[in-house]
Design an enzyme around this catalytic site. Sequence first.
Site, PDB file in Angstrom:
ATOM      1  N   GLU A 188     -31.697   7.879 -17.155  1.00  0.00           N
ATOM      2  CA  GLU A 188     -31.987   7.476 -18.542  1.00  0.00           C
ATOM      3  C   GLU A 188     -31.391   8.475 -19.537  1.00  0.00           C
ATOM      4  OE1 GLU A 188     -36.242   6.882 -18.693  1.00  0.00           O
ATOM      5  OE2 GLU A 188     -36.175   5.330 -17.142  1.00  0.00           O
ATOM      6  N   ARG A 217     -34.089   5.831  -3.862  1.00  0.00           N
ATOM      7  CA  ARG A 217     -33.518   6.592  -4.973  1.00  0.00           C
ATOM      8  C   ARG A 217     -34.337   7.873  -5.091  1.00  0.00           C
ATOM      9  NH1 ARG A 217     -34.384   6.288 -10.942  1.00  0.00           N
ATOM     10  NH2 ARG A 217     -32.490   6.929 -12.017  1.00  0.00           N
TER      11      ARG A 217
END
Length: 544
Positions: A163, A85
């Site tokens: 997030e 990632r």
Amino acid sequence: MRPRTAPTPRVATVAVALLGLLLSFLSLGTPAHAAPTGFRIDNGRLLEASGNDFVMRGVNHAHTWFPDRISSLSHIKAKGANTVRVVLSSGDRWTRNDTADVANVVAQCKQNKLICVLEVHDTTGYGEQSGAATLSRAADYWISVQSALTGQEDYVIVNIGNEPYGNTNYAGWTADTKAAIQKLRTAGFDHTIMVDAPNWGQDWAFTMRDNAASVFAADPDANTIFSIHMYGVFDTAAEITDYLNRFVRAKLPIVVGEFGHDHSDGNPDEDTILAVAQQLRLGYLGWSWSGNGGGVEYLDMVTNFDPDQLTSWGQRLFNGANGIAATAKEAAIYSSGGGDTTPPTAPGTPTASGVTSSSATLTWAAATDATGVTGYDVVRIGGGAETVVTSTTRTTAALTGLSPATSYTFAVYARDAAGNRSPRSATVTFTTSSGGSTAACGVGYRVTSSWPGGFQGEITLRNTGTSAINGWTLRWTFPDSQRITNLWGGTATQSGSEVSVAAAPYTATVPAAGSVTLGFTASRATANPSPTAFTLNGAACSVS
């Protein structure tokens, strides 16, 4: 990961949800999805286009803050990972990763046989973190670099934003996530899309958990996967097991997109995270390879990006029970049909010809590839973004629909049969004509002397009209990267190959049937072709 911020408030374990809510959560079926062009979701599982089940086993790498550490991808692969990632920036909070850089990251992932999860980090803690970007802004960023991702659906998963809400106004996550997914689908993204939970990724209020079914249903391609970040909120086996099992029972796809062995907001139970993920065949991506700061340096898996210096956390994640080395399986695409990961060479620098007020023709030298070049993408460059304007199997392209008196910059990429994309060619810049009749002006251009690497030139600007010209700006495009080093008779500015000269006070007035002369010196390559088009105050002049 929440870099350099105050600890997330600790949240008590929430009681089991009402049975009715769970039943309604389970009752929503999986909508029919479009024909797969790469990764897809089927019955709650992440599948490759071939139908092979794929379980992520990998780590996060902070590329946007350490762009010189791209070699970390090969080191991560060598430790056994099948996925990485990659942290990117839209430019809202950190230095923007442009289209060329994103394309290079994808190419490096493919060369190292890693599946690439790309994420925008600027959304971290939106609503609570000052300067954080919205999911809509993140979607706009993905659209701006889309040309680097088109055709990479077998290799790339797009994680819209990291997030994307903190602990303030996080109820907005559901609508904003649906809108961002739909914006990408409308723009033509066929990739599997990953969405992070709110509450700094930890979803302690269960916003993502309780709305995941409706978010999944809002994706017209039914190709969205959910990502939970497990830090201090997930410090017991019961919390971890309950959360992940709810998604599995509902046949909704989920991965643990970040987790650590310790954190400022509590001590996550990493052993249970690894064990349950393995039991349920769910993906996990540990945070992070190296480069942590702000008091969470203990989350580094290796010291100073040195793959030979595993930390205790790195040793646990890579080599411990249920860890990466023991459980990772390489994506099938790298051994069946997609084994070619070598990109073509860059095409030659395009040249522009037949430039009018609305069209032009680009021509370039062919790229080369061991298995053959299958096509070329022509991209327009501007505003920090690239946009594919046409694709062709030939080494020439007709550009139409251009605006008059406008500067354009284009480049070309090549593709091969495996979907690998070449480095970008050098750029060409030109200015379209004004679209009206030829202005009452003529331009004479000549080289008066030359030497290795440089030359002196002269431009005669003639007023062919019946009234004086009072104040002017003359523009042209050099065809072979010539660059002005000094000019007299005006003030020159140059951007790439495009030159603009504003009149000096003593040349600003050109009487009817009169002329003024400009002189200049410039650098040059071996060839020194003359410009073929000039505009005066935006209108085309005759050239002699």
